[in-house]
Scaffold this active site. Structure first.
Site, PDB file in Angstrom:
ATOM      1  N   HIS A 263       0.843  -1.193   0.000  1.00 50.96           N
ATOM      2  CA  HIS A 263       0.000   0.000   0.000  1.00 50.96           C
ATOM      3  C   HIS A 263       0.879   1.246   0.000  1.00 50.96           C
ATOM      4  CE1 HIS A 263       0.514  -0.637   4.460  1.00 50.96           C
ATOM      5  NE2 HIS A 263       0.806   0.648   4.375  1.00 50.96           N
TER       6      HIS A 263
HETATM    7  P1  TYD Z   1      -2.298  -4.184   7.486  1.00 51.48           P
HETATM    8  O1  TYD Z   1      -2.536  -2.798   6.982  1.00 51.48           O
HETATM    9  O2  TYD Z   1      -2.830  -5.316   6.670  1.00 51.48           O
HETATM   10  O3  TYD Z   1      -0.750  -4.413   7.749  1.00 51.48           O
HETATM   11  P2  TYD Z   1       0.486  -4.368   6.709  1.00 51.48           P
HETATM   12  O4  TYD Z   1       0.524  -2.976   6.155  1.00 51.48           O
HETATM   13  O5  TYD Z   1       1.684  -4.664   7.541  1.00 51.48           O
HETATM   14  O6  TYD Z   1       0.284  -5.369   5.649  1.00 51.48           O
HETATM   15  O7  TYD Z   1      -2.877  -4.266   8.958  1.00 51.48           O
HETATM   16  C1  TYD Z   1      -3.179  -5.502   9.596  1.00 51.48           C
HETATM   17  C2  TYD Z   1      -4.396  -5.291  10.482  1.00 51.48           C
HETATM   18  O8  TYD Z   1      -4.104  -4.412  11.554  1.00 51.48           O
HETATM   19  C3  TYD Z   1      -5.569  -4.713   9.729  1.00 51.48           C
HETATM   20  O9  TYD Z   1      -6.742  -5.375  10.192  1.00 51.48           O
HETATM   21  C4  TYD Z   1      -5.608  -3.269  10.162  1.00 51.48           C
HETATM   22  C5  TYD Z   1      -5.018  -3.311  11.554  1.00 51.48           C
HETATM   23  N1  TYD Z   1      -4.293  -2.121  11.943  1.00 51.48           N
HETATM   24  C6  TYD Z   1      -4.792  -1.333  12.954  1.00 51.48           C
HETATM   25  O10 TYD Z   1      -5.854  -1.607  13.539  1.00 51.48           O
HETATM   26  N2  TYD Z   1      -4.096  -0.225  13.340  1.00 51.48           N
HETATM   27  C7  TYD Z   1      -2.928   0.125  12.747  1.00 51.48           C
HETATM   28  O11 TYD Z   1      -2.306   1.154  13.139  1.00 51.48           O
HETATM   29  C8  TYD Z   1      -2.420  -0.694  11.676  1.00 51.48           C
HETATM   30  C9  TYD Z   1      -1.137  -0.334  10.976  1.00 51.48           C
HETATM   31  C10 TYD Z   1      -3.130  -1.806  11.308  1.00 51.48           C
END
Ligand code: TYD
Length: 139
Positions: free
Chosen positions: A55
């Site tokens: 992303h």
């Molecule tokens: P995700 O965005 O998929 O992580 P990455 O960028 O490492 O692939 O996030 C994983 C899960 O955690 C998703 O359900 C969203 C949640 N999350 C939060 O609740 N708060 C946060 O600050 C972050 C970064 C993720």
């Protein structure tokens, strides 16, 4: 290192306070990093071979620090693609502006800490690479 208007991917080196007991790094908002920290999260328990991220953020600023073990950060500003190895708890990777990022090659027991300038906000995410390219081409 890659710098261009509104888009920054840059290593930031933190001072190590070391003595015979070991080492300590302190990070102060607006002094050691260029933003106030509203959120901290960390990625751990990584499964070998997993790649995550995929992303970009529209306006979030982040510092990524691999405080234990190592991992690779792939960044793409739409023009320049970079791989950064993070394997030193005294070095952070500053990512500002719309930069596509993927984290991969986490070593066993690695811990990646992220300091973020804003609260979690799904509307700041661009999770589709084609939309990212479209977004930066409009900027
Ligand atoms: P995700 O965005 O998929 O992580 P990455 O960028 O490492 O692939 O996030 C994983 C899960 O955690 C998703 O359900 C969203 C949640 N999350 C939060 O609740 N708060 C946060 O600050 C972050 C970064 C993720």
């Amino acid at each position: 290192m890659n710098k261009c208007t509104g888009k920054i991917v840059q290593n930031v080196r933190f001072k190590i306070h070391g003595d015979e007991r070991g080492k300590l790094v302190a990070i102060q908002a607006k002094l050691d990093i260029p933003f106030e920290v509203k959120r901290v999260y960390y990625i751990f328990g990584n499964i070998p071979g997993v790649r995550r991220g995929f992303h970009a953020h529209k306006s979030l600023k982040q510092i990524l620090i691999c405080v234990s073990g190592s991992c690779e950060i792939f960044t793409d500003d739409g023009t320049q693609k970079n791989e950064t190895l993070l394997n030193d708890p005294s070095i952070g990777l500053l990512i500002e502006g719309p930069i596509w990022r993927e984290m991969h090659d986490f070593s066993p027991n690695s811990v990646l800490i992220v300091l973020a300038s804003e609260y979690y906000d799904e509307s700041d995410y661009i999770r589709d690479y084609n939309k990212f390219v479209e977004y930066i081409s409009r900027k």
